[in-house]
Design a protein around this motif. Structure first.
Motif, PDB file in Angstrom:
ATOM      1  N   ARG B 786     -15.280  -1.492  39.892  1.00 44.98           N
ATOM      2  CA  ARG B 786     -14.641  -1.196  38.611  1.00 44.98           C
ATOM      3  C   ARG B 786     -15.229  -2.158  37.601  1.00 44.98           C
ATOM      4  O   ARG B 786     -14.706  -3.255  37.390  1.00 44.98           O
ATOM      5  CB  ARG B 786     -13.128  -1.366  38.720  1.00 44.98           C
ATOM      6  CG  ARG B 786     -12.560  -0.456  39.805  1.00 44.98           C
ATOM      7  CD  ARG B 786     -11.230  -0.936  40.259  1.00 44.98           C
ATOM      8  NE  ARG B 786     -10.185  -0.412  39.370  1.00 44.98           N
ATOM      9  CZ  ARG B 786      -8.901  -0.648  39.549  1.00 44.98           C
ATOM     10  NH1 ARG B 786      -8.506  -1.425  40.547  1.00 44.98           N
ATOM     11  NH2 ARG B 786      -7.995  -0.128  38.754  1.00 44.98           N
ATOM     12  N   PRO B 787     -16.320  -1.725  37.042  1.00 41.72           N
ATOM     13  CA  PRO B 787     -17.055  -2.655  36.187  1.00 41.72           C
ATOM     14  C   PRO B 787     -16.274  -3.068  34.952  1.00 41.72           C
ATOM     15  O   PRO B 787     -15.535  -2.261  34.393  1.00 41.72           O
ATOM     16  CB  PRO B 787     -18.310  -1.887  35.813  1.00 41.72           C
ATOM     17  CG  PRO B 787     -17.957  -0.460  36.029  1.00 41.72           C
ATOM     18  CD  PRO B 787     -16.913  -0.373  37.070  1.00 41.72           C
ATOM     19  N   ALA B 788     -16.401  -4.297  34.577  1.00 41.99           N
ATOM     20  CA  ALA B 788     -15.712  -4.810  33.398  1.00 41.99           C
ATOM     21  C   ALA B 788     -16.672  -5.654  32.593  1.00 41.99           C
ATOM     22  O   ALA B 788     -17.564  -6.304  33.148  1.00 41.99           O
ATOM     23  CB  ALA B 788     -14.514  -5.641  33.805  1.00 41.99           C
ATOM     24  N   LEU B 789     -16.494  -5.652  31.313  1.00 43.94           N
ATOM     25  CA  LEU B 789     -17.375  -6.410  30.438  1.00 43.94           C
ATOM     26  C   LEU B 789     -16.509  -7.323  29.581  1.00 43.94           C
ATOM     27  O   LEU B 789     -15.535  -6.892  28.994  1.00 43.94           O
ATOM     28  CB  LEU B 789     -18.167  -5.440  29.554  1.00 43.94           C
ATOM     29  CG  LEU B 789     -19.335  -6.004  28.782  1.00 43.94           C
ATOM     30  CD1 LEU B 789     -20.434  -6.437  29.730  1.00 43.94           C
ATOM     31  CD2 LEU B 789     -19.853  -4.964  27.813  1.00 43.94           C
ATOM     32  N   THR B 790     -16.812  -8.594  29.565  1.00 47.33           N
ATOM     33  CA  THR B 790     -16.026  -9.531  28.766  1.00 47.33           C
ATOM     34  C   THR B 790     -16.896 -10.042  27.629  1.00 47.33           C
ATOM     35  O   THR B 790     -18.050 -10.448  27.847  1.00 47.33           O
ATOM     36  CB  THR B 790     -15.583 -10.716  29.631  1.00 47.33           C
ATOM     37  OG1 THR B 790     -15.063 -10.200  30.847  1.00 47.33           O
ATOM     38  CG2 THR B 790     -14.550 -11.551  28.916  1.00 47.33           C
ATOM     39  N   ILE B 791     -16.360  -9.993  26.422  1.00 43.90           N
ATOM     40  CA  ILE B 791     -17.107 -10.517  25.271  1.00 43.90           C
ATOM     41  C   ILE B 791     -16.231 -11.552  24.594  1.00 43.90           C
ATOM     42  O   ILE B 791     -15.075 -11.291  24.276  1.00 43.90           O
ATOM     43  CB  ILE B 791     -17.469  -9.392  24.279  1.00 43.90           C
ATOM     44  CG1 ILE B 791     -18.375  -8.371  24.987  1.00 43.90           C
ATOM     45  CG2 ILE B 791     -18.178  -9.979  23.057  1.00 43.90           C
ATOM     46  CD1 ILE B 791     -18.658  -7.158  24.144  1.00 43.90           C
ATOM     47  N   ARG B 792     -16.769 -12.750  24.460  1.00 40.09           N
ATOM     48  CA  ARG B 792     -16.011 -13.818  23.815  1.00 40.09           C
ATOM     49  C   ARG B 792     -16.852 -14.409  22.686  1.00 40.09           C
ATOM     50  O   ARG B 792     -18.035 -14.679  22.867  1.00 40.09           O
ATOM     51  CB  ARG B 792     -15.687 -14.939  24.818  1.00 40.09           C
ATOM     52  CG  ARG B 792     -14.619 -14.604  25.821  1.00 40.09           C
ATOM     53  CD  ARG B 792     -13.236 -14.704  25.167  1.00 40.09           C
ATOM     54  NE  ARG B 792     -12.213 -14.329  26.128  1.00 40.09           N
ATOM     55  CZ  ARG B 792     -11.845 -13.058  26.369  1.00 40.09           C
ATOM     56  NH1 ARG B 792     -12.418 -12.060  25.739  1.00 40.09           N
ATOM     57  NH2 ARG B 792     -10.884 -12.800  27.257  1.00 40.09           N
ATOM     58  N   VAL B 793     -16.231 -14.610  21.572  1.00 38.70           N
ATOM     59  CA  VAL B 793     -16.947 -15.223  20.453  1.00 38.70           C
ATOM     60  C   VAL B 793     -16.296 -16.566  20.158  1.00 38.70           C
ATOM     61  O   VAL B 793     -15.072 -16.672  20.122  1.00 38.70           O
ATOM     62  CB  VAL B 793     -16.902 -14.320  19.206  1.00 38.70           C
ATOM     63  CG1 VAL B 793     -17.500 -15.044  18.006  1.00 38.70           C
ATOM     64  CG2 VAL B 793     -17.655 -13.035  19.478  1.00 38.70           C
ATOM     65  N   LEU B 794     -17.080 -17.554  20.003  1.00 43.43           N
ATOM     66  CA  LEU B 794     -16.538 -18.887  19.753  1.00 43.43           C
ATOM     67  C   LEU B 794     -17.109 -19.383  18.425  1.00 43.43           C
ATOM     68  O   LEU B 794     -18.314 -19.355  18.188  1.00 43.43           O
ATOM     69  CB  LEU B 794     -16.933 -19.828  20.890  1.00 43.43           C
ATOM     70  CG  LEU B 794     -16.355 -21.228  20.791  1.00 43.43           C
ATOM     71  CD1 LEU B 794     -14.866 -21.212  21.103  1.00 43.43           C
ATOM     72  CD2 LEU B 794     -17.064 -22.155  21.781  1.00 43.43           C
ATOM     73  N   ARG B 795     -16.188 -19.838  17.572  1.00 40.73           N
ATOM     74  CA  ARG B 795     -16.623 -20.396  16.301  1.00 40.73           C
ATOM     75  C   ARG B 795     -16.989 -21.873  16.531  1.00 40.73           C
ATOM     76  O   ARG B 795     -16.227 -22.605  17.145  1.00 40.73           O
ATOM     77  CB  ARG B 795     -15.473 -20.281  15.310  1.00 40.73           C
ATOM     78  CG  ARG B 795     -15.771 -20.729  13.898  1.00 40.73           C
ATOM     79  CD  ARG B 795     -14.456 -21.058  13.214  1.00 40.73           C
ATOM     80  NE  ARG B 795     -13.577 -19.893  13.171  1.00 40.73           N
ATOM     81  CZ  ARG B 795     -13.504 -19.077  12.101  1.00 40.73           C
ATOM     82  NH1 ARG B 795     -14.228 -19.323  11.053  1.00 40.73           N
ATOM     83  NH2 ARG B 795     -12.676 -18.052  12.106  1.00 40.73           N
ATOM     84  N   ARG B 796     -18.173 -22.265  16.077  1.00 36.25           N
ATOM     85  CA  ARG B 796     -18.565 -23.665  16.293  1.00 36.25           C
ATOM     86  C   ARG B 796     -18.614 -24.381  14.961  1.00 36.25           C
ATOM     87  O   ARG B 796     -19.169 -23.864  13.993  1.00 36.25           O
ATOM     88  CB  ARG B 796     -19.923 -23.742  16.980  1.00 36.25           C
ATOM     89  CG  ARG B 796     -19.873 -23.193  18.411  1.00 36.25           C
ATOM     90  CD  ARG B 796     -21.195 -23.349  19.105  1.00 36.25           C
ATOM     91  NE  ARG B 796     -22.279 -22.692  18.376  1.00 36.25           N
ATOM     92  CZ  ARG B 796     -23.551 -22.962  18.589  1.00 36.25           C
ATOM     93  NH1 ARG B 796     -23.892 -23.877  19.470  1.00 36.25           N
ATOM     94  NH2 ARG B 796     -24.473 -22.334  17.904  1.00 36.25           N
ATOM     95  N   GLU B 797     -18.040 -25.557  14.958  1.00 35.14           N
ATOM     96  CA  GLU B 797     -17.944 -26.323  13.706  1.00 35.14           C
ATOM     97  C   GLU B 797     -19.336 -26.694  13.211  1.00 35.14           C
ATOM     98  O   GLU B 797     -20.163 -27.225  13.964  1.00 35.14           O
ATOM     99  CB  GLU B 797     -17.118 -27.594  13.962  1.00 35.14           C
ATOM    100  CG  GLU B 797     -16.458 -28.143  12.707  1.00 35.14           C
ATOM    101  CD  GLU B 797     -15.585 -27.085  12.044  1.00 35.14           C
ATOM    102  OE1 GLU B 797     -15.770 -26.880  10.836  1.00 35.14           O
ATOM    103  OE2 GLU B 797     -14.742 -26.456  12.736  1.00 35.14           O
ATOM    104  N   GLY B 798     -19.622 -26.364  11.975  1.00 39.45           N
ATOM    105  CA  GLY B 798     -20.896 -26.753  11.377  1.00 39.45           C
ATOM    106  C   GLY B 798     -22.082 -26.018  11.961  1.00 39.45           C
ATOM    107  O   GLY B 798     -23.218 -26.440  11.818  1.00 39.45           O
ATOM    108  N   ASN B 799     -21.825 -24.935  12.654  1.00 36.84           N
ATOM    109  CA  ASN B 799     -22.911 -24.227  13.301  1.00 36.84           C
ATOM    110  C   ASN B 799     -22.543 -22.750  13.367  1.00 36.84           C
ATOM    111  O   ASN B 799     -21.393 -22.380  13.101  1.00 36.84           O
ATOM    112  CB  ASN B 799     -23.113 -24.783  14.704  1.00 36.84           C
ATOM    113  CG  ASN B 799     -24.592 -24.862  15.049  1.00 36.84           C
ATOM    114  OD1 ASN B 799     -25.378 -24.057  14.552  1.00 36.84           O
ATOM    115  ND2 ASN B 799     -24.954 -25.821  15.874  1.00 36.84           N
TER     116      ASN B 799
END
Lengths: 97, 882
Positions: B786-799
């Motif tokens: 049961r394929p799953a895809l995880t997408i996470r976005v992380l905000r980086r300070e000054g970048n």
């Protein structure tokens, strides 16, 4: 001078200390031979004095032999360790301890 | 024992010595110097210290003064105890400067001053002449002992001494003046002396053992007899006097360093300072063995021999009285060895000093020629001067022996010579340890000591004047030694402190005290036309062949052909030092200065030299740094080379892959177009086949597009269209675009929507391309049920943001993780993938162009990629920007 290490590696350190011993030895020998005669001339003039003198002399020769062997080995060890050439450092002062 | 047998034995022994010396010289000529250079030979040659004075005289000395005789051996023992730091340094400095004698050493140290050397030579000659006479006397005395024993003993008288003197002079001339090498080494003489040392020692030990275990009842008995002497009035002199004890130890310690013969064998004949590693303990051991039986022989001799016998001859009379003729012969040969070796080495050492410091400078002064005239053969002159000097030294000893006649006057000459040469010690040691010591100080110190020694010790010893004693109970000799040495040192130090040495001297001082190579500095014009006169001069000293060889070697070392090197300071220094090895430092310096036209050294020159030295030091440091740098560079080059090799392999593989990828669609295009050519096809079939051809051509185009894209990206000429975009929209678009890949699979998508709403400044199309590729890959390769895809976005300070995309499949093997960004690095079989394997390679290039990064995240429970973006794409690339 600035880029020389402050502390020496074990082999160099050992060799330097043996070198110090080689410097001290003649002074000690001279004192050991001269002082008793100033102190108790009569006691050292005859049989006991002869035994003491020749006994000390033999011990001294042995000590020099042992010291020189140790120094030769220490020099070889320093050479192997790639330290400074043992010839120079003996006379040019001790920058590192 | 018949006297003839003694003479025959003696002659045979002399012949043996000549033979040994000859053989050793021959061996040295053929280059067989290994055993000649053995430390044992060196140590034994040092035993020239034990002259006949110590061989016969020690027993007499011990008979009169008990243990005091040992001072003569203890002094050198203490000096050699310090061999490691003291003597090694002396030998090293002396070898560095090609020093030929003790006078040469001191004159070289104090600015290559010949007058100083001449003065020291004078002291040495005055001190040595009676000493040599003493040796001749001991030989003739020992002959007499045998002659008077045999009833038919011939009249020998003074004849023996003359014959002995003549023989010794011959030996010294034959083996001491064969050549005029830069290093004044005499293998023949040294080897013969080493052999004599063995004979000396064996004779002494044999007699000692005979006395202790033959005549007495072992060591305990001997000790008892020595102790018994305590009460005897005849043994009053045995009570040690601390002042004598101390001064004699000091004087003998000084003598072992300064006596010309000791300096000759210890320093001049030493190949290098390594010999002292052995000699440091072996020579004291030799002295120990030589003195061990002195007291026993003295004690037993006094008891066994009739009263009134000369204790100086106990060594001979004791075995004779006991009927041990062979032992007596051995002892005689031992004493003979001691006397001859001392005379030979003294004669050679003194002759070198006389010729180098008296005769050659005088000759050069008298025969001053205008430049350009053919010079005479100096080499022949010097060798003849040495021969003459040997004859004079030995002859003077013989004359002195004849003139003094008596036996008693000579007995003290050993100590007189010791105290005389001891006056040289302060200048020598001070010169080696103290840079401030200067020539005037040396003159003052040595001069003061010399005068006091003459007045207080030497003249009284030959019967002129009397020795002074400041007060009753003070020993005159100790007082004289103490006074002369103290004033000597005081004058030396005081004058040195107030003096100001000239530049040459300061240079030499630096070189001697710091044990660094000396630097010569002369300002010279027109170097080419000066090299030739130098060659001519060297030829005069060394002979044509040797001089040419040296000059050629030096020229070659400078990278020049021919025989005339440039007159660099290095070359001049080397030449001068080699010449100094033949004619002494002062003369060599003067000659080179005259020929090469070197101007007088000034203080500013000195500063320049100091600069040069500093520069040399810096250069050395720089070289050291450069070496490490080089090593580092070599390592980097090696790595680069490995990489290049790998790249070349990769390129080949790439070409192979490309060909393969292009061939597969091409083959089907060809095959189906072949079929289309046949006319009997239905419209239906024709359409189908044309469709296949079209699809395959599309695949080809995509592949070529990809390749083109990649090559543009790699070349760095990419045009970016930078604008602001919402990351959420981009991910949304990427997901919908990627859903076309294997649309039959349904993925659970796990997103964190609020965090995705993030503005990015980038090229949105390019970033979208990357996202589609990564998500598409996940769809393609995720093998989970049961394929799953995880997408996470992380905000980086000054970048810029960081986007993690992971699936729940098997992931990628550790070993292959490094390969996935390479071209055609398709991990699974191509059929399944259906792509060219360029996707991730393109992604990596795009991210590089965008100023971000794409990397594989290991250990996420599936395949995971992290895409990081900068806040803004790099300016240099964003040429096509908004």
């Amino acid at each position: 001078m600035s880029d020389r290490p402050l502390f020496l590696e074990r082999a160099s350190f050992r060799r330097r200390r043996l070198g110090d011993a080689a410097r001290v030895l003649p002074v000690l020998a001279a004192l050991a031979v001269m002082l008793p005669v100033w102190w108790l001339p009569a006691a050292f003039s005859f049989g006991a004095g002869a035994i003491a003198l020749f006994g000390f002399w033999a011990v001294l020769i042995l000590a020099v032999w042992v010291l020189h062997r140790a120094l030769i080995r220490a020099e070889a060890a320093t050479m192997r360790a790639g330290g400074e050439s043992p010839g120079d450092s003996d006379w040019t002062g001790h920058d590192a301890l | 024992m018949p006297f003839e047998m003694l003479v025959a034995g003696c002659l045979a022994y002399v012949a043996l010595m000549f033979g040994v010396a000859f053989a050793a010289d021959r061996a040295a000529q053929r280059g067989h110097v290994r055993w000649l250079d053995h430390p044992a030979v060196y140590t034994l040659s040092l035993s020239v210290y034990c002259s006949a004075w110590t061989f016969y005289g020690a027993v007499g000395y011990a008979s009169r003064s008990g243990l005091e005789f040992a001072t003569i051996y203890i002094g050198p023992t203490i000096v050699f105890t310090g061999a490691w730091w003291g003597l090694r340094r002396l030998v090293r400095v002396a070898r560095m400067h090609h020093v030929t004698s003790v006078a040469d050493l001191i004159s070289a140290r104090f600015g290559k001053s010949n007058p100083l050397a001449a003065m020291l030579t004078l002291i040495a000659v005055i001190a040595a002449t009676p000493y040599i006479a003493l040796q001749l006397q001991s030989v003739s005395l020992s002959f007499e002992v045998f002659a008077t024993q045999s009833p038919d003993g011939p009249e020998i008288g003074g004849g023996t001494a003359l014959w002995v003197a003549a023989g010794l002079a011959l030996f010294s001339i034959l083996f001491g003046t064969r050549n005029l090498d830069a290093d004044e080494r005499h293998h023949g003489v040294v080897t013969a002396i080493a052999l004599e040392a063995v004979v000396k020692l064996l004779a002494f030990l044999a007699l000692g053992i005979f006395v202790v275990w033959g005549l007495a009842d072992g060591p305990a008995d001997i000790i008892g007899r020595i102790s018994a002497a305590a009460g005897e009035p005849a043994r009053e002199g045995w009570l040690l006097r601390p002042d004598r004890w101390t001064t004699l130890i000091i004087v003998s310690a000084a003598a072992v360093l300064t006596l010309p013969r000791m300096f000759q064998v210890m320093v001049v004949e030493a190949a290098d300072e390594e010999r002292l590693h052995v000699a440091g303990w072996a020579f004291p051991a030799y002295l120990f063995a030589m003195s061990l039986f002195v007291l026993p022989i003295a004690v037993v001799g006094a008891e066994v021999l009739p009263a009134g016998s000369n204790p100086d001859l106990y060594m001979l009379t004791l075995p004779q009285a006991s009927g041990q003729n062979l032992l007596a012969l051995l002892v005689f040969l031992g004493g003979f060895s001691a006397a001859t070796s001392m005379v030979v080495v003294s004669a050679i050492a003194l002759a070198t000093m006389i010729s180098n410091h008296w005769l050659t400078p005088l000759w050069l002064f008298l025969r001053r020629r205008p430049a350009g005239e053919t010079p005479e053969d100096l080499r022949g002159f010097i060798l003849n001067a040495r021969r003459l000097a040997i004859l004079s030294v030995v002859g003077a000893g013989w004359v002195y022996h004849q003139a003094s006649g008596g036996t008693t006057a000579l007995a003290a000459m050993g100590l007189v010579a010791f105290t005389g040469m001891a006056q040289v010690l302060p200048a020598m040691v001070g010169g080696l340890l103290w840079r401030g010591a200067n020539r005037m100080g040396a003159y003052a110190g040595v001069g003061t000591g010399f005068v006091l020694w003459l007045a207080m010790i030497f003249l009284p010893s030959v019967g002129i004047g009397t020795s002074l004693a400041p007060a009753a109970g003070v020993d005159p000799l100790s007082f004289a030694i103490f006074l002369s040495l103290s004033l000597n040192i005081l004058a030396f130090v005081a004058v040195s402190i107030f003096g100001f040495p000239d530049p040459v001297e300061r240079l030499q001082g630096l070189s001697f005290v710091s044990t660094v190579q000396p630097i010569r500095h002369s300002r010279m014009a027109r170097t080419e036309d000066r090299a030739e006169p130098l060659l001519v001069m060297a030829r005069r000293v060394w002979g044509a062949d040797a001089a040419l060889r040296y000059f050629q070697a030096q020229a070659a070392a400078q990278g020049k052909s021919g025989y005339l090197p440039d007159l660099t300071p290095g070359f001049l220094t080397g030449l001068e030092r080699r010449l100094a090895g033949s004619i002494g430092a002062a003369t060599a310096h003067a000659m080179i200065d005259r020929v090469a036209g070197g101007m007088t050294l000034t203080v500013s020159d000195l500063m320049e030299v100091a600069d040069e030295a500093q520069r040399a030091k810096e250069e050395a440091q720089r070289l050291e740094t450069a070496t490490t740098e080089l090593e580092r560079t070599a390592r980097q080059l090696r790595e680069a080379n490995d990489k290049l090799t790998a790249l070349s392999v990769q390129k080949d593989a790439f070409l192979g892959q490309i060909s393969h990828e292009l061939r597969t669609p091409m083959t089907s295009v060809r095959a189906f177009s072949e079929i289309l050519k046949t006319s009997d096809l239905s419209d239906e079939e024709r359409r189908r086949f044309a469709g296949i051809i079209h699809d395959e051509a599309g695949r080809l185009t995509r592949l070529l597009d990809d390749l083109l894209d990649l090559s543009v990206l790699e070349s760095g000429n990419t045009q970016l269209t930078v604008s602001a975009a919402n990351l959420h929209d981009l991910i949304e678009r990427a997901l919908s675009a990627a859903s076309a890949t294997r649309p039959e699979r349904s993925f659970t998508i796990d997103r964190d929507l609020p965090s995705e709403h993030l503005g990015v400044i980038t090229d949105p199309d390019r970033l979208l391309q990357v996202l589609i590729n990564v998500i598409g890959n996940a769809r393609k390769y995720c093998d989970a049920e049961r394929p799953a895809l995880t997408i996470r976005v992380l905000r980086r300070e000054g970048n810029g943001p960081q986007i993690d995309i992971s699936d729940n499949g098997a992931g990628i093997d550790t070993s292959r993780q490094s390969l996935i960004f390479e071209k055609f690095a398709r991990l699974n079989e191509p059929a399944r993938a259906g792509g060219a394997g360029l996707g991730l390679a393109i992604c990596r290039e795009i991210m590089a162009v965008l100023g971000g990064e794409i990397s594989y995240l290991p250990g996420q429970g599936g395949a995971a990629f992290r895409i990081t973006l900068p806040r803004k794409p790099p300016l240099g690339v964003a040429r096509g920007g908004v």
